[in-house]
Scaffold this active site. Structure first.
Site, PDB file in Angstrom:
ATOM      1  N   THR A 181      -1.960 -10.464  13.962  1.00 28.46           N
ATOM      2  CA  THR A 181      -2.666  -9.486  12.820  1.00 28.46           C
ATOM      3  C   THR A 181      -2.702  -9.898  11.564  1.00 28.46           C
ATOM      4  O   THR A 181      -1.329  -9.921  11.207  1.00 28.46           O
ATOM      5  CB  THR A 181      -2.771  -8.254  13.257  1.00 28.46           C
ATOM      6  OG1 THR A 181      -3.129  -7.772  14.878  1.00 28.46           O
ATOM      7  CG2 THR A 181      -3.535  -7.216  12.341  1.00 28.46           C
TER       8      THR A 181
ATOM      9  N   ARG B 159      -1.031   1.634  17.724  1.00 30.89           N
ATOM     10  CA  ARG B 159      -2.197   1.005  18.040  1.00 30.89           C
ATOM     11  C   ARG B 159      -2.202   0.682  19.717  1.00 30.89           C
ATOM     12  O   ARG B 159      -1.230  -0.186  19.691  1.00 30.89           O
ATOM     13  CB  ARG B 159      -3.008   0.211  17.246  1.00 30.89           C
ATOM     14  CG  ARG B 159      -3.124   0.710  15.997  1.00 30.89           C
ATOM     15  CD  ARG B 159      -4.153  -0.143  15.008  1.00 30.89           C
ATOM     16  NE  ARG B 159      -4.788   0.528  14.037  1.00 30.89           N
ATOM     17  CZ  ARG B 159      -4.934   0.028  12.745  1.00 30.89           C
ATOM     18  NH1 ARG B 159      -4.663  -1.002  12.593  1.00 30.89           N
ATOM     19  NH2 ARG B 159      -5.457   0.793  11.700  1.00 30.89           N
TER      20      ARG B 159
ATOM     21  N   ASP C 130     -14.400  -6.120   3.229  1.00 31.25           N
ATOM     22  CA  ASP C 130     -14.034  -7.207   4.100  1.00 31.25           C
ATOM     23  C   ASP C 130     -14.115  -6.972   5.493  1.00 31.25           C
ATOM     24  O   ASP C 130     -14.110  -7.674   6.393  1.00 31.25           O
ATOM     25  CB  ASP C 130     -12.729  -7.538   3.936  1.00 31.25           C
ATOM     26  CG  ASP C 130     -11.552  -6.470   4.108  1.00 31.25           C
ATOM     27  OD1 ASP C 130     -11.979  -5.424   4.461  1.00 31.25           O
ATOM     28  OD2 ASP C 130     -10.447  -6.955   3.850  1.00 31.25           O
ATOM     29  N   ARG C 131     -14.585  -5.594   5.927  1.00 31.57           N
ATOM     30  CA  ARG C 131     -14.827  -5.195   7.263  1.00 31.57           C
ATOM     31  C   ARG C 131     -16.241  -4.801   7.608  1.00 31.57           C
ATOM     32  O   ARG C 131     -17.214  -4.825   6.660  1.00 31.57           O
ATOM     33  CB  ARG C 131     -13.766  -4.032   7.776  1.00 31.57           C
ATOM     34  CG  ARG C 131     -12.434  -4.174   7.415  1.00 31.57           C
ATOM     35  CD  ARG C 131     -11.775  -3.078   7.980  1.00 31.57           C
ATOM     36  NE  ARG C 131     -10.274  -3.313   7.701  1.00 31.57           N
ATOM     37  CZ  ARG C 131      -9.119  -2.926   8.599  1.00 31.57           C
ATOM     38  NH1 ARG C 131      -9.430  -2.385   9.453  1.00 31.57           N
ATOM     39  NH2 ARG C 131      -7.855  -3.316   8.358  1.00 31.57           N
TER      40      ARG C 131
ATOM     41  N   ARG D 107       0.933  -1.093   0.138  1.00 31.00           N
ATOM     42  CA  ARG D 107      -0.097   0.131  -0.026  1.00 31.00           C
ATOM     43  C   ARG D 107       0.810   1.094  -0.155  1.00 31.00           C
ATOM     44  O   ARG D 107       1.757   1.310   0.860  1.00 31.00           O
ATOM     45  CB  ARG D 107      -0.974   0.011   1.127  1.00 31.00           C
ATOM     46  CG  ARG D 107      -1.827  -1.159   1.047  1.00 31.00           C
ATOM     47  CD  ARG D 107      -2.894  -0.971   2.404  1.00 31.00           C
ATOM     48  NE  ARG D 107      -3.758  -2.071   2.640  1.00 31.00           N
ATOM     49  CZ  ARG D 107      -4.465  -2.562   3.685  1.00 31.00           C
ATOM     50  NH1 ARG D 107      -4.679  -2.006   4.423  1.00 31.00           N
ATOM     51  NH2 ARG D 107      -5.201  -3.695   3.296  1.00 31.00           N
TER      52      ARG D 107
ATOM     53  N   LYS E  31      -2.342  -6.769  -3.925  1.00 33.64           N
ATOM     54  CA  LYS E  31      -1.828  -7.848  -3.184  1.00 33.64           C
ATOM     55  C   LYS E  31      -2.190  -9.391  -3.992  1.00 33.64           C
ATOM     56  O   LYS E  31      -2.991  -9.157  -4.877  1.00 33.64           O
ATOM     57  CB  LYS E  31      -2.743  -8.244  -1.689  1.00 33.64           C
ATOM     58  CG  LYS E  31      -4.005  -8.337  -1.696  1.00 33.64           C
ATOM     59  CD  LYS E  31      -4.386  -8.647  -0.103  1.00 33.64           C
ATOM     60  CE  LYS E  31      -5.982  -9.023  -0.357  1.00 33.64           C
ATOM     61  NZ  LYS E  31      -6.503  -9.571   1.184  1.00 33.64           N
TER      62      LYS E  31
ATOM     63  N   ASP F 201     -13.019  -2.214   0.667  1.00 33.66           N
ATOM     64  CA  ASP F 201     -12.847  -3.391  -0.083  1.00 33.66           C
ATOM     65  C   ASP F 201     -13.980  -4.521   0.366  1.00 33.66           C
ATOM     66  O   ASP F 201     -13.911  -5.375  -0.298  1.00 33.66           O
ATOM     67  CB  ASP F 201     -11.490  -4.080  -0.563  1.00 33.66           C
ATOM     68  CG  ASP F 201     -11.220  -4.568   0.895  1.00 33.66           C
ATOM     69  OD1 ASP F 201     -11.549  -3.939   1.990  1.00 33.66           O
ATOM     70  OD2 ASP F 201     -10.179  -5.299   1.074  1.00 33.66           O
TER      71      ASP F 201
ATOM     72  N   LYS G 191     -11.592 -11.949   5.262  1.00 34.19           N
ATOM     73  CA  LYS G 191     -12.994 -11.636   6.200  1.00 34.19           C
ATOM     74  C   LYS G 191     -13.964 -11.091   5.142  1.00 34.19           C
ATOM     75  O   LYS G 191     -13.710 -10.743   4.251  1.00 34.19           O
ATOM     76  CB  LYS G 191     -12.124 -10.549   7.238  1.00 34.19           C
ATOM     77  CG  LYS G 191     -11.366  -9.450   6.775  1.00 34.19           C
ATOM     78  CD  LYS G 191     -11.035  -8.523   8.001  1.00 34.19           C
ATOM     79  CE  LYS G 191     -10.043  -7.285   7.454  1.00 34.19           C
ATOM     80  NZ  LYS G 191      -8.543  -7.800   7.165  1.00 34.19           N
TER      81      LYS G 191
ATOM     82  N   GLU H  67     -10.290  -7.561  15.907  1.00 37.34           N
ATOM     83  CA  GLU H  67     -10.881  -6.188  16.309  1.00 37.34           C
ATOM     84  C   GLU H  67     -10.994  -5.128  15.522  1.00 37.34           C
ATOM     85  O   GLU H  67     -11.718  -4.224  15.967  1.00 37.34           O
ATOM     86  CB  GLU H  67      -9.767  -5.966  17.848  1.00 37.34           C
ATOM     87  CG  GLU H  67      -8.489  -5.841  17.357  1.00 37.34           C
ATOM     88  CD  GLU H  67      -8.123  -4.494  16.487  1.00 37.34           C
ATOM     89  OE1 GLU H  67      -8.625  -3.407  16.664  1.00 37.34           O
ATOM     90  OE2 GLU H  67      -7.182  -4.712  15.722  1.00 37.34           O
ATOM     91  N   SER H  68     -10.037  -5.332  14.484  1.00 35.75           N
ATOM     92  CA  SER H  68     -10.221  -4.161  13.462  1.00 35.75           C
ATOM     93  C   SER H  68     -11.336  -4.372  12.498  1.00 35.75           C
ATOM     94  O   SER H  68     -11.192  -4.003  11.078  1.00 35.75           O
ATOM     95  CB  SER H  68      -8.678  -4.266  12.533  1.00 35.75           C
ATOM     96  OG  SER H  68      -8.546  -5.595  12.116  1.00 35.75           O
TER      97      SER H  68
ATOM     98  N   ASP I 223     -16.503  -1.436   4.476  1.00 31.54           N
ATOM     99  CA  ASP I 223     -15.158  -0.448   4.351  1.00 31.54           C
ATOM    100  C   ASP I 223     -14.883  -0.387   2.407  1.00 31.54           C
ATOM    101  O   ASP I 223     -15.855  -1.042   1.901  1.00 31.54           O
ATOM    102  CB  ASP I 223     -13.910  -0.910   5.080  1.00 31.54           C
ATOM    103  CG  ASP I 223     -13.502  -2.286   4.463  1.00 31.54           C
ATOM    104  OD1 ASP I 223     -14.311  -3.260   4.052  1.00 31.54           O
ATOM    105  OD2 ASP I 223     -12.152  -2.252   4.500  1.00 31.54           O
TER     106      ASP I 223
ATOM    107  N   SER J 183      -7.880  -1.211   1.198  1.00 32.58           N
ATOM    108  CA  SER J 183      -8.835  -1.555   1.885  1.00 32.58           C
ATOM    109  C   SER J 183      -9.598  -0.202   2.582  1.00 32.58           C
ATOM    110  O   SER J 183     -10.315   0.384   2.021  1.00 32.58           O
ATOM    111  CB  SER J 183      -8.169  -2.260   3.362  1.00 32.58           C
ATOM    112  OG  SER J 183      -8.974  -2.787   4.398  1.00 32.58           O
ATOM    113  N   HIS J 184      -9.491   0.225   3.822  1.00 29.86           N
ATOM    114  CA  HIS J 184     -10.296   1.107   4.476  1.00 29.86           C
ATOM    115  C   HIS J 184      -9.394   2.350   4.382  1.00 29.86           C
ATOM    116  O   HIS J 184      -9.846   3.412   5.146  1.00 29.86           O
ATOM    117  CB  HIS J 184     -10.795   0.727   6.024  1.00 29.86           C
ATOM    118  CG  HIS J 184      -9.204   0.537   6.648  1.00 29.86           C
ATOM    119  ND1 HIS J 184      -8.468  -0.560   6.413  1.00 29.86           N
ATOM    120  CD2 HIS J 184      -8.497   1.131   7.850  1.00 29.86           C
ATOM    121  CE1 HIS J 184      -7.220  -0.614   7.228  1.00 29.86           C
ATOM    122  NE2 HIS J 184      -7.368   0.442   8.096  1.00 29.86           N
TER     123      HIS J 184
END
Length: 544
Positions: free
Chosen positions: A345, A497, A282-283, A22, A126, A280, A377, A365-366, A278, A113-114
């Site tokens: 993670t 984090r 997946d969240r 990214r 990826k 893409d 996910k 958790e994300s 999000d 992603s997000h």
């Protein structure tokens, strides 16, 4: 087919993070930058000649141009068939499903992603392997080594492919299939969940809902499944059209960035259920009327109630969570006598466990959760799981959550993100923490006595591979935890984090505000890491 081999020189910044490479769009737009990385992917593969490659992305800026480059390079490198989502669109879980359903050799997923999108924002790429999941570390390590030694890349010479026309064309002897990006995924969801029950519950008004697609990839999927198939009222899915810049928003489904949904769910006359996904797809963020469900609680509740879902009615084989995720699902696994795995993670670490049938459900958790139906996910899957659960239990989201806390206790949890921290300062914080680990056990702050302090390392129980330096863990005798970790998903500086968790069994204390309940741990965390002192900041950028 005419093929050219173009000489090139390596870039020194193409090491994949937790989910691919990214960077800012302008970095990818550098001469030969994308080509170098794509060729390095192909140079890391074996036995793919004549095989099928899936290509798709979340629709962010540079997606279409990147796909045209990848098509020509895949053809030149010997792939026999390319399957591409119409418009270049495929959600990440949908891409995983396509790879699995059509027995593809692998896939290239284009997403950050997000992270925000647009000419000045982020892009990502990826490689997913044949099981539909992200490439494991042994592959990405090899890929990175190839990026450092690359001398040339191959590209076929033919015109651009019409990405908007569904159908099949041939270019240079390569079959290129443009498919409906939604159809196969919708079919899969209909096999997992009780769509008849959901239709009935929506049509009779027991379930009302709002879904914020955040102008990202999930819009077409959610609109088709929730509105067209299940019968939710028109407009139930909003911000539904994918835009290259996500409408100027930040497509990260949390209370800060999905504030439009939060205002609805905490406002007057909220619907039964609210959710967001999000960039893409997946969240997920799960909400009920006047309640936000933490991702850690969501995973635990899904595990505890999995048998109510048709696809999992016979039971689940086990569960897994990323290390920073709260221990709520561990308590469910213990009560149900299920194996529970703690991984680093990154969704790639769940792949072997899923393939070996050691687990059925997993989550982070994300805002990520999923199951063995794909190897990513899956945001919309989690939404449908919750809707199915509400319909079966005939309870509100709040009632389901409170019932769970009464049975298992509540893991009061939050995450503090300090974004775009200077890399040198961020690494200094981690080094400072490492230097304290040996001296912390036995040390006390009020009711918090340190039981253990370590840097998490993971040995994969399937292939024996070891992943070290995966975050600093401080565990307390009373079951509380503080975790410190540098994120690998940003594109500017580093994100520190801090994860804070306190277990509360007393039902009378389940209504505590998380920030108030965790105030002592927040203070201890600052004493340990000194992030405010070292950065000059007074508070986190994001609290979730």
């Amino acid at each position: 087919m005419t093929t050219t081999i173009t000489k090139t020189t390596p870039y020194d910044d193409q090491k994949p993070g937790t989910s691919g490479l990214r960077k800012k769009v302008k970095v990818f737009q550098q001469s030969k930058y994308l080509e170098n990385f794509v060729q390095s992917i192909f140079d890391s593969l074996e036995g793919y000649q004549g095989q099928t490659l899936v290509i798709g992305g979340d629709g962010r800026y540079y997606n279409r141009k990147a796909i045209q480059i990848i098509i020509k390079m895949a053809a030149a490198n010997g792939f026999g068939e390319l399957i591409i989502g119409q418009g270049g669109l495929l959600s990440t879980p949908a891409a995983s499903n396509i790879i699995r359903k059509y027995n593809a050799f692998g896939g290239i997923v284009l997403s950050a992603s997000h992270n925000p999108g647009g000419p000045e924002e982020d892009f990502g790429i990826k490689y997913n392997v044949g099981n539909g999941g992200p490439a494991p570390e042994k592959f990405t390590d090899k890929l990175y080594e190839n990026t450092k030694t690359i001398t040339g890349y191959k590209k076929a010479r033919f015109g651009d492919v019409d990405l908007d026309a569904v159908g099949e064309v041939e270019k240079g002897g390569v079959k290129i299939r443009i498919i409906d990006p939604v159809a196969d995924y919708a079919e899969l969801m209909a096999r997992i969940f009780d769509f008849d029950l959901l239709k009935q519950s929506i049509q009779n008004g027991f379930i009302t809902l709002k879904f914020d697609a955040m102008h990202a990839i999930t819009g077409p999927y959610a609109k088709h499944i929730l509105e067209d198939v299940l019968g939710a009222a028109p407009g139930s899915v909003f911000n539904a059209v994918p835009l290259e810049d996500f409408g100027g928003g930040h497509p990260d489904p949390n209370l800060v960035h999905a504030h439009e949904l939060a205002e609805i769910m905490f406002g007057p006359n909220p619907p039964t259920f609210g959710a967001a996904s999000d960039g893409d797809g997946d969240r997920n963020m799960i909400m009920g009327a006047n309640i936000f469900v933490t991702p850690s609680d969501s995973l635990a509740i899904m595990a505890a109630n999995a048998k109510l879902i048709p696809a999992y009615a016979k039971g689940i084989s086990g569960v897994a969570r990323s290390m920073p995720t709260s221990q709520a699902v561990d308590r469910v696994a213990d009560k149900l006598s299920l194996p529970c795995y703690e991984t680093p993670t990154g969704w790639k670490f769940f792949g072997n466990l899923l393939d070996a049938d050691k687990i059925t459900l997993c989550g982070e958790e994300s805002f990520g959760s999923g199951s063995n139906h794909v190897r990513e996910k899956d945001g919309l899957w989690a939404v449908l799981f919750w809707l199915n659960l509400i319909a079966r239990k005939r309870e509100s989201v709040e009632d389901i959550v409170r019932e769970h806390w009464q049975t298992y206790g509540r893991d009061i949890y939050c995450r503090h993100d300090y974004e775009a921290v200077d890399a040198e300062i961020a690494n200094g914080i981690v080094d400072h923490l490492r230097g304290q680990l040996d001296t912390l056990p036995g040390k006390s702050w009020g009711d918090y006595e340190v039981k253990y302090a370590d840097e998490f390392s993971y040995t994969d129980p399937v292939d024996g591979s070891v992943s070290s330096r995966q975050g600093i863990r401080i565990g307390f005798v009373n079951g509380s935890r503080i975790v410190f970790r540098l994120s690998g998903t940003g594109t500017v500086g580093a994100t520190l984090r801090i994860y804070l968790e306190r277990y509360e069994r007393d039902i009378r204390k389940h209504d505590q505000d998380a920030q108030a309940a965790l105030a002592e741990l927040i203070d201890i965390a600052e004493q340990l890491c000194e992030v405010k002192k070292r950065t000059g900041r007074t508070e986190p950028d994001v609290i979730t």
